[in-house]
Design a protein around this motif. Sequence first.
Motif, mmCIF file in Angstrom:
data_model
loop_
_atom_site.group_PDB
_atom_site.id
_atom_site.type_symbol
_atom_site.label_atom_id
_atom_site.label_comp_id
_atom_site.label_asym_id
_atom_site.label_seq_id
_atom_site.Cartn_x
_atom_site.Cartn_y
_atom_site.Cartn_z
ATOM 1 N N LEU A 150 1.201 -1.287 -0.081
ATOM 2 C CA LEU A 150 0.254 -0.206 -0.279
ATOM 3 C C LEU A 150 0.552 1.221 -0.045
ATOM 4 O O LEU A 150 0.631 2.306 0.003
ATOM 5 N N GLN A 151 2.040 1.578 0.654
ATOM 6 C CA GLN A 151 3.130 2.521 0.939
ATOM 7 C C GLN A 151 3.527 2.303 -0.554
ATOM 8 O O GLN A 151 3.290 3.552 -1.412
ATOM 9 N N ARG A 152 3.243 1.510 -1.809
ATOM 10 C CA ARG A 152 4.607 1.847 -3.117
ATOM 11 C C ARG A 152 3.577 2.371 -3.643
ATOM 12 O O ARG A 152 3.705 3.316 -4.586
ATOM 13 N N VAL A 153 2.034 2.010 -3.617
ATOM 14 C CA VAL A 153 0.789 2.160 -4.345
ATOM 15 C C VAL A 153 0.660 3.793 -3.773
ATOM 16 O O VAL A 153 0.350 4.447 -4.890
ATOM 17 N N SER A 154 0.445 4.115 -2.807
ATOM 18 C CA SER A 154 0.540 5.060 -2.594
ATOM 19 C C SER A 154 1.144 6.447 -2.805
ATOM 20 O O SER A 154 0.968 7.223 -3.542
ATOM 21 N N GLU A 155 2.630 6.222 -3.024
ATOM 22 C CA GLU A 155 4.028 6.799 -3.470
ATOM 23 C C GLU A 155 4.061 6.559 -5.446
ATOM 24 O O GLU A 155 4.104 7.636 -5.992
ATOM 25 N N HIS A 156 3.280 5.795 -5.676
ATOM 26 C CA HIS A 156 3.294 5.688 -6.893
ATOM 27 C C HIS A 156 2.050 6.481 -7.599
ATOM 28 O O HIS A 156 2.867 7.383 -8.931
ATOM 29 N N LEU A 157 0.945 6.870 -6.738
ATOM 30 C CA LEU A 157 -0.387 8.419 -7.199
ATOM 31 C C LEU A 157 0.845 9.324 -6.698
ATOM 32 O O LEU A 157 0.521 10.177 -6.965
ATOM 33 N N ASN A 158 1.004 9.645 -6.037
ATOM 34 C CA ASN A 158 2.217 10.816 -5.732
ATOM 35 C C ASN A 158 3.244 11.413 -6.398
ATOM 36 O O ASN A 158 4.447 12.229 -5.815
ATOM 37 N N THR A 159 3.118 11.177 -7.537
ATOM 38 C CA THR A 159 4.434 11.772 -8.039
ATOM 39 C C THR A 159 5.078 12.766 -8.214
ATOM 40 O O THR A 159 5.696 13.132 -8.293
ATOM 41 N N HIS A 190 4.117 14.378 -5.206
ATOM 42 C CA HIS A 190 4.379 14.496 -4.088
ATOM 43 C C HIS A 190 3.759 15.887 -3.664
ATOM 44 O O HIS A 190 3.678 17.158 -2.905
ATOM 45 N N ASP A 191 2.711 15.769 -3.688
ATOM 46 C CA ASP A 191 1.723 17.405 -3.382
ATOM 47 C C ASP A 191 0.281 16.898 -2.489
ATOM 48 O O ASP A 191 -1.133 16.786 -2.438
ATOM 49 N N LEU A 192 0.757 15.072 -2.568
ATOM 50 C CA LEU A 192 -0.788 14.359 -1.906
ATOM 51 C C LEU A 192 -0.330 14.262 -0.255
ATOM 52 O O LEU A 192 0.915 14.444 -0.084
ATOM 53 N N CYS A 193 -1.115 13.978 0.311
ATOM 54 C CA CYS A 193 -0.680 13.618 1.943
ATOM 55 C C CYS A 193 -1.941 12.873 2.260
ATOM 56 O O CYS A 193 -2.582 12.780 2.608
ATOM 57 N N PRO A 194 -1.033 11.520 2.418
ATOM 58 C CA PRO A 194 -1.906 10.229 3.499
ATOM 59 C C PRO A 194 -1.826 10.816 4.505
ATOM 60 O O PRO A 194 -1.221 10.525 5.598
ATOM 61 N N ARG A 195 -3.336 10.550 4.805
ATOM 62 C CA ARG A 195 -3.700 10.378 5.942
ATOM 63 C C ARG A 195 -3.900 9.420 6.923
ATOM 64 O O ARG A 195 -4.123 9.704 8.504
ATOM 65 N N ALA A 196 -4.714 8.364 6.426
ATOM 66 C CA ALA A 196 -5.146 7.280 7.231
ATOM 67 C C ALA A 196 -5.129 6.231 6.675
ATOM 68 O O ALA A 196 -4.706 6.225 4.992
ATOM 69 N N PHE A 197 -5.271 5.167 7.402
ATOM 70 C CA PHE A 197 -5.818 3.297 6.396
ATOM 71 C C PHE A 197 -7.167 2.951 7.651
ATOM 72 O O PHE A 197 -6.780 3.274 8.319
ATOM 73 N N ASP A 200 -6.154 15.281 0.302
ATOM 74 C CA ASP A 200 -5.400 14.259 1.575
ATOM 75 C C ASP A 200 -5.773 12.901 1.611
ATOM 76 O O ASP A 200 -6.912 12.693 0.236
ATOM 77 N N VAL A 201 -5.575 11.838 1.489
ATOM 78 C CA VAL A 201 -5.614 10.505 1.011
ATOM 79 C C VAL A 201 -5.710 9.457 1.762
ATOM 80 O O VAL A 201 -5.382 9.571 3.291
ATOM 81 N N VAL A 202 -7.098 9.146 1.759
ATOM 82 C CA VAL A 202 -7.667 7.658 2.853
ATOM 83 C C VAL A 202 -7.059 6.303 2.083
ATOM 84 O O VAL A 202 -8.066 5.973 1.179
ATOM 85 N N LEU A 203 -6.425 5.614 2.898
ATOM 86 C CA LEU A 203 -5.708 4.800 2.167
ATOM 87 C C LEU A 203 -7.261 3.359 2.333
ATOM 88 O O LEU A 203 -7.142 3.741 4.023
ATOM 89 N N THR A 204 -7.020 2.741 1.619
ATOM 90 C CA THR A 204 -8.206 1.508 2.380
ATOM 91 C C THR A 204 -8.137 0.415 1.589
ATOM 92 O O THR A 204 -7.357 0.324 0.310
ATOM 93 N N VAL A 205 -8.753 -0.911 1.312
ATOM 94 C CA VAL A 205 -8.453 -2.181 0.487
ATOM 95 C C VAL A 205 -9.453 -3.095 0.634
ATOM 96 O O VAL A 205 -11.053 -2.582 1.148
ATOM 97 N N ALA A 206 -9.819 -3.034 -1.117
ATOM 98 C CA ALA A 206 -11.021 -3.836 -1.264
ATOM 99 C C ALA A 206 -10.755 -5.586 -1.146
ATOM 100 O O ALA A 206 -9.814 -5.757 -1.667
#
Length: 287
Positions: A30-39, A41-48, A178-184
């Motif tokens: 999930l960290q790699r997905v977040s970093e891939h989407l944040n090319t 560097h203007d997104l802020c991961p906030r929660a899982f 802001d980004v909230v991470l979750t899973v399907a």
Amino acid sequence: MAKDPENLILNQFSEFGNYIVHRAVTGPALQRVSEHLNTDHDLCPRAFVAASGSGGTLAAGEHLKRALGTDIGVIEALECPTLLYNGYGEHNIQGIGDKHVPLIHNVMDSDFVIGVSGSACDGLNLLFNTPAGRRYLSDHRGIGQELMASLANLGLSSIANVLGAIKYARYMDLGERDVVLTVATDGADMYQTEIDTAADKHFGGRFDEVTAAETFGRYVLGAGIDHMQELGRFERERIFNLGYYTWVEQQGIPLEDFDRRRDQSFWDGLPALVPLWDEMIARFNGS
């Protein structure tokens, strides 16, 4: 069966391998997905956020907390609010667990408990997987075919995770960067028989574009911050202590083993087992 030494009983709610794999594999993925989407560097991961379930998936949030500084939100069915209110009950969000605190849930590192209604998950399952629901989303909400196909892949517990993410975002008043991470965690194909059942239960057997609009308004636009709890020390202690009755009184876990889970050093030490397991697997495969 457990009394027979020839049997090995694996309990997903108390198997620390479940926790370790999610912390060592799901979290970094999930960290790699977040970093891939944040090319940019203007997104802020906030929660899982994820449903409690067996407690294993939540360990991904512990990796993300240490790597990205994110919160951990634990979702449970509002109809069975064990973590929220020491409550009990029945619900239809299949696969998310209920009525106890898993031994492998690191309660003292959780930040939020988020109640999600089973009725909301049933309604959105109809919205995403019926012709009337899809017409409404396409004609009135401008949902394109690619996103529509993705929504149709979400099973009941996946929908619960998405709703939990929405509730967290509204509670924290998050913005578009802001980004909230979750899973399907499941797919809609598992619940084809639930469509007619949910239509009968909630809509008198008829789900049309009017009821589709009502469903979208009630459960998406109307998703609020009710039945949420931001956890401080005493709230975490309450939930942690609730697990005593399952694991010490009923399952016979030694009290010392139960209590050592309060300390984060216990959990942070578990990933050290991964290279040892790798060595054992390599030896086994080479034998």
